[in-house]
Structure formats: C-alpha cells, structure tokens
Design an enzyme around this catalytic site. Sequence first.
Site, PDB file in Angstrom:
ATOM      1  N   GLU A 152       0.849  -1.185   0.000  1.00 40.98           N
ATOM      2  CA  GLU A 152       0.000   0.000   0.000  1.00 40.98           C
ATOM      3  C   GLU A 152       0.889   1.241   0.000  1.00 40.98           C
ATOM      4  OE1 GLU A 152      -3.987  -0.937   2.361  1.00 40.98           O
ATOM      5  OE2 GLU A 152      -2.203  -1.338   3.571  1.00 40.98           O
ATOM      6  N   VAL A 153       0.839   2.002  -1.076  1.00 43.10           N
ATOM      7  CA  VAL A 153       1.586   3.256  -1.161  1.00 43.10           C
ATOM      8  C   VAL A 153       0.627   4.370  -0.762  1.00 43.10           C
ATOM      9  CG1 VAL A 153       2.781   4.862  -2.697  1.00 43.10           C
ATOM     10  CG2 VAL A 153       3.146   2.384  -2.931  1.00 43.10           C
TER      11      VAL A 153
END
Length: 322
Positions: A152-153
């Site tokens: 998850e960025v």
Amino acid sequence: MAAQSVKTVAVVGCGVIGMGWATLFLAHGLKVILSDPADGAEDAFKRYLEQARKFISESGDFSQIIGNYEFVRDIVPRLGEVDFVQENGPERQEFKRALMKTLDEHTRPGVVIASSSSGLPSSAFVQDCARDAGRVLIGHPFNPPHLIPLVEVVPHPATSEQAAADALAFYRSLGKRPILLRQEVPGFVSNRLQAAINNEAYSLISRGIVSAEDLDLTVTQGPGLRWALTGPIATNALGGGGGPKGFAQRFERLGPSIQTWEDDMLKNRFDWSTERSAALQESVEESLRGTDWEKLVQERDSVLVRLLAAKSAKSTMSGQQK
C-alpha cells in the site's frame, strides 16, 4: 529516482517486516544495508535467510546473493550511498518523527523514504523533515513481504507526485502489486479490512457461537479461497450472476438481508471488555495448543509460493488468449 536507478537500499529496522523486505531486495540483485540496534538482530536475520533459502535460490546462487548485504549498527554514515529507504521502526509517532528527521537529513535529494507503518499515516511524523518531506510516504507491505505481492503506497498531503510514482515503479520492479491510496486513512485499506473481519470473528468466538478453530476453518475453507482469486467485489458480482450488472443484482437482492446482519453485528460487536476478552483468549489458546509454529510457517510459505505461481500462470494464459 527511477526504479532502474535503485541499486542500493537501506533497510532501517530489522524485525520480521524488515527481514522480509531485505530478503526480497537481495533476491532481486540489490545491495542492502541493514541496521537495527536490538541485540541479536543480525543473527535473527541470518536465520531468516536460511528459512527463505528456497525462495532466494530461485534467483540464483544462495551464497552469492546473501553476500550482498551489510549489517551496520549506525545507518547514518551510510545513508548517502542508498537509492531508496525502507523504514521499519516501531509504530510510535515520536520515534518515527525523530527517525524520519535523521533519514531526511542524511539521504541524497530525490531518494524516496518509505515507511512500513501498519496504520500510522506519514503526515503524523514528517513535521521535522526540513530538507524534503515531499519524498516521504508509506510503503506498507503484507507479511511475509518477500512473498505477498501487496504494497500500500500512501502519500501524505505534501508528498510529491514524483515520489509516489517512483515508489510504485520501484515496487513493481520487484514483482510487487502496489496500490495507491488517494488519501490518508488510519490503518490504510488492508488492515482496516482485517480489523473489520477480526472484530466479528472475536465477537462470534467470545459469545460462544463458534470455536476459534472452526472460525479459522470457516475462512480458510470458504471465503478466503475465493478472495485469493477474485476479491470481495468481483465475488459479489459473481454471486449476482456475473457480468456488468452482477454486483448491482446481488446488491438489490441481498441488500436488505445484509443490513439486518450488519445491525446485529453492530449490536454485538466485540467490545474488548475483560469478560469477552477472556472468553476469546480461552478459545484461542485451546485452538492453538500444540501448534508446531515452525512447521506452520513453512507450510504457509510453501503453499503461498505455489498459489502465486498458479495465479501468475493463469494471468499469463489469459493474456495470451486475448
């Protein structure tokens, strides 16, 4: 910094997540500089590498690959050498705030600083990054990071578009499947989903409706199998007959019933009281008594590798048929 320009990575904090990241980076031919002040951290990493020997060996000669890391007590003098930073420190805001200040001060301009934070957004700890807070973001993996593709960025409001794009490109170059969150939210996406499922699981177990053992069986032999392939949204659409209207048809047909389930879930949600916590833990301890944890991890990782290979082969075949 472009993904192909990343040759050396700093792994700051070498707990389970940091060790998994370092293993992945090494397997992709990167030089890794690790740092962790805890006693025995380097020995723990060596044991982790042995545990991941089969995974690493798929990329080449094991001894040669693992010879490409350095374990240092103080990362600061080495930060000028690195092209990407993966931070894995404790989930404490003040600790991360001080650490990010140091990382920002000593890394070269344009080097992305990604935190493996499990739920604390980076806007909570970039206040002292005087050089360039815009290259700091969240790069939250799933454990074990060298096997599970998801990352998850999560940018904070001042993260630059370039930093987010560089992080996404870098993770993709490692075979990861990163997603970009459009705004910060505590816990991000994956852990919020897990928290919602866990709360209902804890509720059902603590109320005596199902044992901890059967709860896990429910997921691993039921929805978990489907979610690994289609996810909840596509699964819903298939439940409505598939096609463009499948989701809407299921939504319309089952929506009223699901709302009554949700009302009951809210009324009986796990409240973390002493009584219900004790009932939950009693069932969990009974379920897990006698578990061979080393064997469980080995079996998990082995099945994950085969599952991912099957999913990859399926995707490749689908692409060839189009």
